[in-house]
Enzyme design. Structure first.
Site, PDB file in Angstrom:
ATOM      1  CG  HIS A  74      10.619  -2.431  -8.961  1.00 21.05           C
ATOM      2  ND1 HIS A  74      10.377  -1.012  -9.135  1.00 21.05           N
ATOM      3  CD2 HIS A  74       9.590  -2.719  -8.335  1.00 21.05           C
ATOM      4  CE1 HIS A  74       9.413  -0.687  -8.250  1.00 21.05           C
ATOM      5  NE2 HIS A  74       8.792  -1.841  -7.738  1.00 21.05           N
TER       6      HIS A  74
ATOM      7  CG  HIS B   9       6.460  -5.387  -5.110  1.00 20.48           C
ATOM      8  ND1 HIS B   9       7.077  -4.822  -3.861  1.00 20.48           N
ATOM      9  CD2 HIS B   9       6.781  -4.502  -5.979  1.00 20.48           C
ATOM     10  CE1 HIS B   9       7.238  -3.592  -3.904  1.00 20.48           C
ATOM     11  NE2 HIS B   9       7.129  -3.417  -5.409  1.00 20.48           N
TER      12      HIS B   9
ATOM     13  CG  HIS C 150       8.908   1.418  -4.329  1.00 20.43           C
ATOM     14  ND1 HIS C 150       9.618   0.197  -3.746  1.00 20.43           N
ATOM     15  CD2 HIS C 150       7.832   0.807  -5.174  1.00 20.43           C
ATOM     16  CE1 HIS C 150       9.345  -0.786  -4.549  1.00 20.43           C
ATOM     17  NE2 HIS C 150       8.389  -0.502  -5.177  1.00 20.43           N
TER      18      HIS C 150
ATOM     19  CD  GLU D 190       4.455   3.463  -7.701  1.00 22.48           C
ATOM     20  OE1 GLU D 190       4.772   3.117  -6.460  1.00 22.48           O
ATOM     21  OE2 GLU D 190       3.893   2.437  -8.336  1.00 22.48           O
TER      22      GLU D 190
ATOM     23  CG  ASP E  74       5.811  -2.558  -9.286  1.00 25.06           C
ATOM     24  OD1 ASP E  74       6.031  -2.990  -8.222  1.00 25.06           O
ATOM     25  OD2 ASP E  74       5.424  -1.334  -9.469  1.00 25.06           O
ATOM     26  CG  ASP E  75       2.982  -5.334  -7.425  1.00 18.06           C
ATOM     27  OD1 ASP E  75       3.403  -5.777  -6.478  1.00 18.06           O
ATOM     28  OD2 ASP E  75       3.264  -4.161  -7.645  1.00 18.06           O
TER      29      ASP E  75
END
Ligand code: HPA
Ligand code: ZN
Length: 338
Positions: free
Chosen positions: A20, A22, A200, A203, A281-282
C-alpha cells in the site's frame, strides 16, 4: 524476553513487501523543490521547512489538498522516473524485496500530463530496480473516487495500450461521500480485462463501504480496513474470504484515524485472525517508510516477535507475487526468525 531494540533490529532485517504505497506520496520536499526548479514551476511554499511545517493534518482531506499540490510539479517522464527511483532506493536499503505501488493517473491527466509520460517513467524505474537489486513489483492504477464514474472509464481507456504493465486497479482519494458502489461498473470492466482489484475502504468511511468493496466490487484486497472492526459480521466475512488488509500505522496516526499509536488496532486484527500487513501509504507526508512503521509499532504497541513474523508473512502471502516467489521469501523470513 525480547527487548524492543532486538525486535526493531529484527524488523529491519526481515524481507518485507510493501502493498500500500502511493508513488506520489513518496515525494520528499527536497526532491519536490528540486523538480519544481528544474521545471520552472512555482510551489505555494517558499522553502522546504515551510512546506514541512504544513504537514499537520486532522483528516484525510487536509492531507489530500497538499498531496495534489505537491504532485503538480511532475511534468515529464524523467520526473516520474526520478520520483519512483528515489523511493525504490530508499526501500531497497530497508530490505523491502517486493513493492505493489499505486499511481493516480487522473491527478496528472487533469494537468495535461499524458498517460504514457506518467507510466513510462514509473515503469522504467520499476524495471531498473529489478535489474539492479532483484526487487520485484506490481503496478496498480488507482481511480480518484471524488471524480465521476465517467472519468474513471476515460482513464481506463487511456490505459488500454499499457495494460501489460498494469497488474491491478485501486480506488483512493476522499472516501466519505464516495462509496465503492459508485465505481462497480468500472471495476467490473477492469476485472474482465484480467486486472486485480483493490480499494481503500474503512479508513474514514463506515463499515458499509467495506461491505460494498467486498460484495459489489469483489475486491482481492482491502486497503486500510480499520473501521471493519466495528462490525463483527464484517470481520467474520473478511476472515472467511482470507482477504488481506493493507494497514498503514503512521498514516493512521498522521490522519487521526487513530489518536495514539499505542491504540493502533493492528494487533487486534491479528488476534481476530485477519491478514493484516504493514505499509507506509504516503511516507514523505506521514513521517516514515516501512522500517519506521514497524519501529513505531514495536515501541508503542508492545508487539511480540510472533506478531512481527505474522505481519511480515501476511505481507508476502497477501501480495500478488507468484506462488514460487512467495515460498522463497517465506523461507528466508523463517530462517531469520529461527
Ligand atoms: N487514502 C485515500 N487516498 C489516498 C491516500 C489515503 O491514505 N493516500 C493517497 N491517496
Ligand atoms: Zn492509501
Amino acid at each position: 524476553m525480547d527487548t524492543t531494540d532486538t525486535l526493531v533490529e529484527l524488523s529491519k532485517k526481515m524481507p518485507k513487501t510493501e502493498l500500500h504505497l502511493h508513488i506520489e506520496g513518496t515525494f520528499e520536499p527536497e526532491q519536490m523543490f528540486a523538480i519544481a526548479q528544474r521545471n520552472q514551476v512555482k510551489l505555494k511554499y517558499d522553502t522546504v521547512d515551510a512546506l514541512k511545517a504544513a504537514y499537520q493534518f486532522t483528516n484525510l482531506q487536509d492531507f489530500l489538498d497538499l498531496y495534489y499540490q505537491g504532485m503538480s510539479v511532475l511534468l515529464h517522464e524523467a520526473d516520474f522516473y526520478d520520483l519512483t527511483m528515489a523511493y525504490l532506493e530508499k526501500v531497497n536499503s530497508e530490505n523491502v524485496v517486493h513493492v505493489e505501488i499505486f499511481f493516480d493517473p487522473q491527478g496528472h491527466l487533469s494537468r495535461d500530463v499524458p498517460f504514457d509520460v506518467q507510466i513510462k517513467g514509473i515503469y522504467n524505474a520499476l524495471q531498473d530496480a529489478q535489474l539492479k537489486w532483484g526487487m520485484t513489483s506490481k503496478l496498480i492504477m488507482s481511480f480518484l473516487r471524488h471524480l465521476s464514474e465517467e472519468s474513471a472509464f476515460e482513464t481506463l481507456e487511456q490505459a488500454t495500450p499499457f495494460l501489460s504493465w498494469i497488474d491491478g486497479v485501486g480506488l483512493d482519494s476522499s472516501e466519505l461521500g464516495h462509496p465503492p458502489e459508485k465505481f462497480s461498473r468500472v471495476f467490473e470492466a477492469c476485472k474482465n480485462l484480467g486486472l486485480k482489484v483493490t480499494a481503500h475502504a474503512g479508513e474514514e468511511g463506515p463499515p458499509d463501504y467495506v461491505w460494498q468493496a467486498i460484495d459489489q466490487i469483489g475486491v482481492d484486497r482491502i486497503d486500510h480496513g480499520n473501521r471493519a472492526l466495528e462490525d463483527d459480521k464484517l470481520v467474520a466475512e473478511i476472515k472467511a474470504r482470507g482477504l488481506t488488509l493493507t494497514v498503514c500505522p503512521l498514516s493512521n496516526l498522521k490522519l487521526c484515524v487513530v489518536n495514539d499509536m499505542k491504540d493502533h488496532p493492528i494487533t487486534r486484527m491479528l488476534e481476530l485472525g485477519l491478514n493484516a500487513t504493514v505499509n507506509s501509504d504516503d511516507p514523505a507526508y506521514f513521517g516514515g517508510y516501512m522500517n519506521d512503521n514497524y519501529a513505531s509499532l514495536v515501541h508503542r504497541t508492545g508487539i511480540s516477535k510472533t506478531e512481527l513474523l505474522q505481519l511480515a508473512k501476511n505481507g508476502i502471502t497477501g501480495s500478488w507475487m507468484d506462488h514460487h516467489t512467495k515460498e522463497q521469501h517465506l523461507e528466508r523470513l523463517h530462517a531469520l526468525f529461527q
